[in-house]
Design a protein around this motif. Structure first.
Motif, PDB file in Angstrom:
ATOM      1  N   HIS A  58      -3.808   5.638  -5.614  1.00 17.07           N
ATOM      2  CA  HIS A  58      -5.070   4.999  -5.959  1.00 17.07           C
ATOM      3  C   HIS A  58      -5.022   4.289  -7.309  1.00 17.07           C
ATOM      4  CE1 HIS A  58      -6.774   7.074  -2.559  1.00 17.07           C
ATOM      5  NE2 HIS A  58      -6.375   8.228  -3.053  1.00 17.07           N
ATOM      6  N   GLN A  83      -8.877   3.342  -7.862  1.00 22.39           N
ATOM      7  CA  GLN A  83      -9.673   2.795  -6.765  1.00 22.39           C
ATOM      8  C   GLN A  83     -10.507   3.857  -6.057  1.00 22.39           C
ATOM      9  OE1 GLN A  83      -6.719   0.907  -4.316  1.00 22.39           O
ATOM     10  NE2 GLN A  83      -7.038  -1.064  -5.318  1.00 22.39           N
ATOM     11  N   ARG A  86     -13.328   4.549  -8.711  1.00 23.55           N
ATOM     12  CA  ARG A  86     -13.808   3.264  -9.222  1.00 23.55           C
ATOM     13  C   ARG A  86     -14.148   3.309 -10.709  1.00 23.55           C
ATOM     14  NH1 ARG A  86     -13.969   1.606  -4.268  1.00 23.55           N
ATOM     15  NH2 ARG A  86     -15.498   1.281  -2.754  1.00 23.55           N
ATOM     16  N   GLN A  87     -13.143   3.695 -11.501  1.00 23.05           N
ATOM     17  CA  GLN A  87     -13.330   3.728 -12.945  1.00 23.05           C
ATOM     18  C   GLN A  87     -12.018   3.431 -13.656  1.00 23.05           C
ATOM     19  OE1 GLN A  87     -14.642   7.618 -13.999  1.00 23.05           O
ATOM     20  NE2 GLN A  87     -12.640   8.544 -13.844  1.00 23.05           N
TER      21      GLN A  87
END
Length: 117
Positions: A58, A83, A86-87
């Protein structure tokens, strides 16, 4: 592939077939001078160390060439993004902490309670 600095990097490409000397960093890509990639940047690039320490699927790594010290010295600046959560990732070598839990020993947190109590 092995970089000119001698480390393994998945983003380095070298074509030495039949006397060719084509070398490129596929993570940084082509850029206009003076922010272009050169093989000398591989000596101080943190990307091989990051990919060796963290194999999370990720994690997305972004890199660019930055100039320091009055524009004379160039370095590779790396940023990472997870991903899954999401940070932005502050420490790409360690990861975001959500995909793979970070052991307390890496965070320098000591447990003051005695397990024998």
């Amino acid at each position: 592939m092995r970089t000119p600095a001698g480390t393994e990097c998945p983003f380095f490409y070298g074509n030495y077939y039949r006397g060719r000397t084509q070398e490129e960093c596929r993570l940084i890509g082509p850029a206009a001078p003076p922010d272009n990639w050169t093989p000398a940047l591989c000596r101080t690039c943190p990307v091989p160390r990051i990919t060796q320490a963290n194999a999370c699927e990720h994690l997305v790594i972004h890199a660019r060439v930055e100039r320091h010290w009055l524009g004379l010295r160039k370095r590779v600046h790396v940023s990472a993004f997870c991903q899954k959560v999401r940070q932005e990732v502050d420490h790409p070598e360690v990861g975001c902490g959500e995909c793979h839990p970070i052991p307390l020993s890496f965070l320098n947190i000591t447990n003051d309670t005695d397990p024998s109590d």
